[in-house]
Design a protein around this motif. Structure first.
Motif, PDB file in Angstrom:
ATOM      1  N   LEU A 156      81.801  23.218 -33.889  1.00  0.00           N
ATOM      2  CA  LEU A 156      82.584  22.123 -34.463  1.00  0.00           C
ATOM      3  C   LEU A 156      82.773  21.886 -35.869  1.00  0.00           C
ATOM      4  O   LEU A 156      83.569  21.747 -36.408  1.00  0.00           O
ATOM      5  N   GLY A 193      84.026  25.840 -30.093  1.00  0.00           N
ATOM      6  CA  GLY A 193      83.479  24.736 -30.944  1.00  0.00           C
ATOM      7  C   GLY A 193      84.438  24.798 -32.436  1.00  0.00           C
ATOM      8  O   GLY A 193      84.998  23.654 -32.711  1.00  0.00           O
ATOM      9  N   PHE A 214      77.725  24.909 -29.272  1.00  0.00           N
ATOM     10  CA  PHE A 214      78.977  24.280 -29.117  1.00  0.00           C
ATOM     11  C   PHE A 214      79.250  23.193 -30.374  1.00  0.00           C
ATOM     12  O   PHE A 214      80.076  23.310 -30.975  1.00  0.00           O
ATOM     13  N   PRO A 215      78.140  22.342 -30.455  1.00  0.00           N
ATOM     14  CA  PRO A 215      78.226  21.409 -31.396  1.00  0.00           C
ATOM     15  C   PRO A 215      78.326  22.061 -33.060  1.00  0.00           C
ATOM     16  O   PRO A 215      79.036  21.722 -33.789  1.00  0.00           O
ATOM     17  N   GLY A 231      80.144  29.293 -27.182  1.00  0.00           N
ATOM     18  CA  GLY A 231      80.176  27.947 -27.974  1.00  0.00           C
ATOM     19  C   GLY A 231      80.584  27.823 -29.164  1.00  0.00           C
ATOM     20  O   GLY A 231      81.351  26.869 -29.507  1.00  0.00           O
ATOM     21  N   ALA A 242      80.406  16.235 -32.998  1.00  0.00           N
ATOM     22  CA  ALA A 242      79.532  17.202 -32.953  1.00  0.00           C
ATOM     23  C   ALA A 242      78.098  16.297 -32.607  1.00  0.00           C
ATOM     24  O   ALA A 242      77.318  16.702 -31.831  1.00  0.00           O
TER      25      ALA A 242
END
Length: 426
Positions: free
Chosen positions: A26, A152, A22-23, A148, A183
């Motif tokens: 981003l 993101g 997920f980060p 994710g 992030a």
């Protein structure tokens, strides 16, 4: 380990995979555009990416061996810390040197991260059931990772669209810097969950000291590398992974620039989200595809050939048809990962699993590093269309590498149909 414990393990593996990617998602809308906003050319962006790739390549095997020696948990924690640090450096960086430094930190973290989480899950699952079908859990985890990335990317595009900061490349922070800071915060959260949930299997014998660790890492690397070269299946998979690195880096370099020109940065963020959701769908469909074509190896032939055709589809006129091809390309990429994962783990013992995963990542990064130099040069000399078609032809050719690969385990009918090659333990 009970069935309930195994289900808990699987859920944690899936959630940790989501939190890992997920980060990174981003950063997707800002990844290339932030560097361009800082005044770098596309060729210089390729050089910064090359620094990341070469750092990862140099450290892949040592860090994979380190995870096999000291355990998965400490290596994953170190990777999370480096991700946070690299995100902060790139968010504030203005010069090529500083941005390359951030890329170096990210490369070290990526090398540390290229296998320990999956190796941790497979070790624990196989400790509970030595012949469990890995495809369902791997497909869910890859789907969670793609989800994710998709969520993101959408969130990163939204953060950029808020327009809270200056657009001037000389400012300390830009709108394109915000996803990096968020992030970094999410990286702290993910590392906390690793600390809470990941624990290594009990070692036989005393815990090694620093000197023993450093001495054993090269031996583990040699054993894992020997396994890759001696196994027919792993040799084929390794060659495919190098081509996969070419595909992914080509998409990372060209797609943001191509689609930003036609639908804008926010539009590209939405498109990237759809692509990653497509990858999640592809990962979930991978077991069904293996059953449909009666074999994991056959499934890899299909998804590889389709991916090559879809890359050529990115040269179609307008933006809608290329965008559709882009999303479908990620469906094929998502389906590829769990199929490769099953065959890889069937050929690997626990003592070299993380190292072998690092070998695969090394080859992928190596293919990507060459692409970071070659594709921008090809675009400068010709056009985006030539680059997409050229890589697509290479991918179609790579589908032949999957011919003759094992059929894997088809768990719903209980039939064991994997290749009779034994696990090689030097």
């Amino acid at each position: 380990m009970t069935t309930a414990d195994l289900a808990t393990l699987r859920r944690r593996f899936v959630l940790l995979t989501f939190l890992r990617w997920f980060p990174t998602g981003l950063l997707v809308p800002a990844l290339v555009l932030l560097l361009l906003a800082r005044g770098l050319s596309l060729q210089t962006v390729g050089v910064v990416f090359l620094v990341y790739g070469l750092t990862t390549v140099v450290l892949e095997l040592p860090t994979g061996g380190l995870a096999d020696v000291v355990g998965r948990r400490p290596v994953l924690v170190a990777s999370g810390v480096l991700f946070v640090a690299s995100s902060v450096v790139v968010a504030f960086g203005q010069s090529v040197a500083v941005l390359a430094g951030g890329a170096t930190l990210a490369g070290i973290g990526r090398a540390l991260d290229s296998g320990p989480l999956e190796a941790w899950y497979v070790d624990a699952a196989r400790a509970a059931d030595a012949r469990c079908d890995l495809k369902p859990a791997l497909s869910r985890a890859h789907a969670a990772g793609a989800l994710g990335l998709g969520i993101g990317a959408l969130g990163g595009g939204g953060l950029i669209a808020l327009g809270m900061l200056p657009d001037a490349g000389s400012a300390l922070l830009l709108d394109l810097s915000v996803p990096y800071l968020v992030a970094a915060a999410m990286g702290v959260v993910g590392t906390g969950f690793v600390v809470a949930w990941v624990s290594d299997l009990a070692r036989i014998g005393p815990r090694p000291g620093l000197r023993e660790v450093l001495a054993d890492v090269p031996h583990t690397v040699v054993r894992g590398s020997a396994l890759v070269t001696r196994s027919r299946v792993l040799r084929r998979l390794s060659a495919r992974v190098a081509v996969a690195g070419v595909v992914l880096v080509t998409c990372e370099l060209l797609a943001p620039v191509q689609f930003e020109a036609s639908i804008g940065a926010s539009g590209y963020a939405v498109l990237a989200t759809l692509a990653f959701l497509g990858a999640a769908a592809g990962a979930r469909l991978a077991p069904a595809l293996a059953h449909l074509v009666r074999g994991t190896g056959r499934g890899l032939i299909v998804v590889t050939a389709v991916a090559g055709v879809l890359m050529a589809g990115l040269t179609l006129p307008g933006w809608l048809l290329p965008a559709t091809a882009y999303v479908l390309l990620y469906v094929a990429i998502g389906a590829d990962d769990p199929l490769v994962g099953e065959l890889l783990h069937e050929e690997t013992s626990a003592s070299e699993r993380s190292t072998v995963l690092s070998v695969q990542s090394l080859l992928g990064q190596g293919g990507g590093a060459a692409t970071n130099v070659g594709v921008p040069a090809l675009v400068a000399a010709t056009s985006f269309d030539v680059a997409w078609i050229g890589v697509g032809v290479v991918v179609i050719g790579a589908s032949l590498l999957a011919v003759g690969l094992p059929r894997g385990i088809l768990a719903d009918d209980g039939e064991q149909v994997s290749d009779p090659l034994p696990v090689i333990t030097p």
